[in-house]
Motif scaffolding. Structure first.
Motif, PDB file in Angstrom:
ATOM      1  N   THR A   1      46.318  43.161  38.831  1.00 31.42           N
ATOM      2  CA  THR A   1      45.234  44.049  39.259  1.00 31.42           C
ATOM      3  C   THR A   1      45.668  44.894  40.447  1.00 31.42           C
ATOM      4  O   THR A   1      45.440  46.112  40.487  1.00 31.42           O
TER       5      THR A   1
ATOM      6  N   ILE B   1      36.905  45.633  36.921  1.00 30.44           N
ATOM      7  CA  ILE B   1      37.092  46.186  35.575  1.00 30.44           C
ATOM      8  C   ILE B   1      38.527  45.968  35.101  1.00 30.44           C
ATOM      9  O   ILE B   1      38.775  45.524  33.973  1.00 30.44           O
ATOM     10  N   TYR B   2      39.495  46.273  35.972  1.00 26.27           N
ATOM     11  CA  TYR B   2      40.901  46.078  35.603  1.00 26.27           C
ATOM     12  C   TYR B   2      41.211  44.593  35.421  1.00 26.27           C
ATOM     13  O   TYR B   2      41.934  44.207  34.490  1.00 26.27           O
TER      14      TYR B   2
ATOM     15  N   LYS C   1      39.221  42.220  34.515  1.00 18.66           N
ATOM     16  CA  LYS C   1      38.627  41.746  33.260  1.00 18.66           C
ATOM     17  C   LYS C   1      39.532  42.091  32.076  1.00 18.66           C
ATOM     18  O   LYS C   1      39.781  41.259  31.197  1.00 18.66           O
ATOM     19  N   GLU C   2      40.044  43.312  32.064  1.00 21.22           N
ATOM     20  CA  GLU C   2      40.955  43.731  30.999  1.00 21.22           C
ATOM     21  C   GLU C   2      42.215  42.860  30.989  1.00 21.22           C
ATOM     22  O   GLU C   2      42.706  42.465  29.923  1.00 21.22           O
TER      23      GLU C   2
ATOM     24  N   GLU D   1      41.430  39.217  29.766  1.00 17.41           N
ATOM     25  CA  GLU D   1      41.199  39.171  28.322  1.00 17.41           C
ATOM     26  C   GLU D   1      42.487  39.409  27.542  1.00 17.41           C
ATOM     27  O   GLU D   1      42.671  38.850  26.454  1.00 17.41           O
ATOM     28  N   ALA D   2      43.413  40.210  28.111  1.00 16.43           N
ATOM     29  CA  ALA D   2      44.720  40.397  27.479  1.00 16.43           C
ATOM     30  C   ALA D   2      45.531  39.106  27.518  1.00 16.43           C
ATOM     31  O   ALA D   2      46.409  38.891  26.664  1.00 16.43           O
TER      32      ALA D   2
END
Length: 467
Positions: free
Chosen positions: A29, A298-299, A301-302, A305-306
């Protein structure tokens, strides 16, 4: 180069798997938020033509190009602009919190200002900025890079108010329990540069201003395309100020600080007329907003999840007392592991904002600390019953409170580890000495300058349990 410099130390003990997940999310992040890379992605020079996102400037029509900057992410922001412009840059002045050995500048002078309290070096740099602006004219261009922390680093009190007055005012307000909006309402209205006064000064000589900003204000929406000029920019000192003189007066009354603040400050704020108000609009300036506070979650979370881990953003509006937030997050972890609310583990819960620490009396202070460290140490106490739960809380720019570390990380074993080392966690919290406790526990997170400044960033990982 890793953002988290002591990664190996932090993963050498405790619940190593949980710690690695939290730290890996944080590492990626911070890399994505780095303002050096953000600016370089939208700014380049092609002959005389300066391209920034969707806009272009012909530098052959400019007599001088100046770079001004301040903030806790200013190192990386100013380096990017200095590198792109090269010899096209007439002169630059940057005020940073920490000067790093890896900083590289060609035509920019760097000064180390004071944060959270202003200092003499920052004040002297501001006087040089004022001189530079005052000698400029309509054919000149100012590129200004600003991130959080500029209110202290770019400290230049109005006439009749001393630097000592401003330092004392900042110290009192930061310990008053006031939120950052209330603190800024006071200090922006006693400044010759903050509160949009720098932009007003540049406007007065007819020069053009291009601004790069990072907004750490709670409530600012997430960024979109950073190459498109941001029309609603409102961040000082290069943009309009949302706080008002009446806000400053209200804060003095509501937080009962009239008898604590320097008399010069109170007398000025209570008696000055409309001429003391800060500017509210700069329609002719061009602003680019690189990051805002929600971006970190937001970053993250991405990224989570990746990695195959479900993640939710609990809040990007987190405020309040830091140690209470730590206890709250521990209760969330326990609820999730026991009943699957608000999300079934394994999961990551993310939050950002700006928690604060109220200090009623300086005599209570027995060491050093900051909000992120108080949050994680408080979490350690309450998280003992949630196996594998791990919480990181950092100030995303790399220094938490009065310490050289970004914050802390603790898991469900941290309290037991502290007891085994004869560290009194409760006493550390009472004495606002969490830095000393976390350092001895090997749980203080060290990053140095990260290149961003989006206030607090919190990552909570909750694993499954078979119990």
């Amino acid at each position: 180069m890793k953002k988290i410099k002591n990664y190996e130390q932090l993963t050498s003990h405790g619940d190593v798997l949980s710690r690695k997940i939290v730290l890996d999310i944080t590492e990626q992040t911070l890399k994505k938020l780095d303002s050096y890379e953000r600016i370089k992605s939208i700014m380049h020079l092609d002959g005389d033509m300066l391209h920034i996102g969707t806009k272009t400037w012909d530098l052959s029509k400019k007599k001088n190009v100046y770079l001004l900057g301040a903030g806790k992410a200013c190192n990386h922001m100013a380096m990017a602009v200095d590198e792109v412009l090269g010899n096209r840059l007439t002169k630059g002045i940057a005020i940073v919190k920490i000067k790093e050995e890896t900083d590289r500048f060609q035509n920019t002078d760097v000064y180390v200002g004071g944060h959270p309290l202003p200092n003499q070096a920052g004040y002297e740099a501001c006087l040089k900025i004022l001189d530079l602006v005052d000698q400029a004219g309509p054919d000149d261009l100012f590129i200004v890079v600003i991130s959080g922390g500029s209110s202290a680093l770019m400290s230049c009190p109005r006439e009749g108010i001393t630097l000592e007055d401003e330092i004392k005012t900042t110290d009192i307000m930061l310990k008053s329990g006031a939120g950052i909006y209330e603190v800024n309402a006071i200090r922006r209205h006693i400044s010759a540069l903050n509160g949009g006064m720098l932009a007003k000064r540049i406007e007065s000589v007819g020069a053009e201003l291009i601004g790069f900003g990072i907004s750490d204000a709670v409530g600012t929406p997430a960024t979109g395309d950073i190459g498109i000029p941001y029309k609603k920019y409102a961040s000082t000192p290069m943009g309009p100020d949302k706080t008002t003189l009446e806000d400053a007066r209200r804060v003095i009354r509501e937080f009962d600080v009239a008898d604590k603040l320097p008399k010069n400050v109170v007398d000025y704020l209570m008696n000055v007329g409309p001429e003391g108000e800060t500017p509210k609009a700069f329609p002719n300036n061009t602003y680019f907003l690189l990051n805002t506070l929600p971006d970190s979650c937001i970053y993250a979370k991405e990224i989570a999840e990746a990695m195959g881990i479900p993640a939710i953003i609990l809040s990007s509006f987190l405020e309040g007392e830091s140690k209470d937030a730590g206890t709250f997050f521990a209760s969330i972890a326990r609820e999730s592991q026991a009943y699957g609310n608000p999300v079934q583990p394994p999961c990551v819960i993310l939050s950002s904002g700006e928690t604060t620490t109220k200090i009623l009396d300086n005599k209570l202070i027995t060491g050093h600390g900051g909000p992120g460290q108080e949050l994680t140490l408080s979490f350690a106490i309450a998280a003992q019953k949630t196996k594998g739960a791990c919480m990181l809380s950092i100030d995303s720019e790399g220094t938490d409170g009065t310490t050289p570390v970004a914050g802390g990380i603790c898991d469900s074993t941290s309290y037991t580890n502290a007891v085994s080392k004869k560290i009194d966690v409760h006493a550390a919290l009472r004495g606002h000495a969490c830095y000393e406790a976390l350092s001895e526990m090997e749980d203080a997170v060290f990053t140095g300058n990260t290149g961003t400044n989006l206030c607090d960033f919190n990552v909570l990982y909750i694993p499954e349990t078979n119990e």
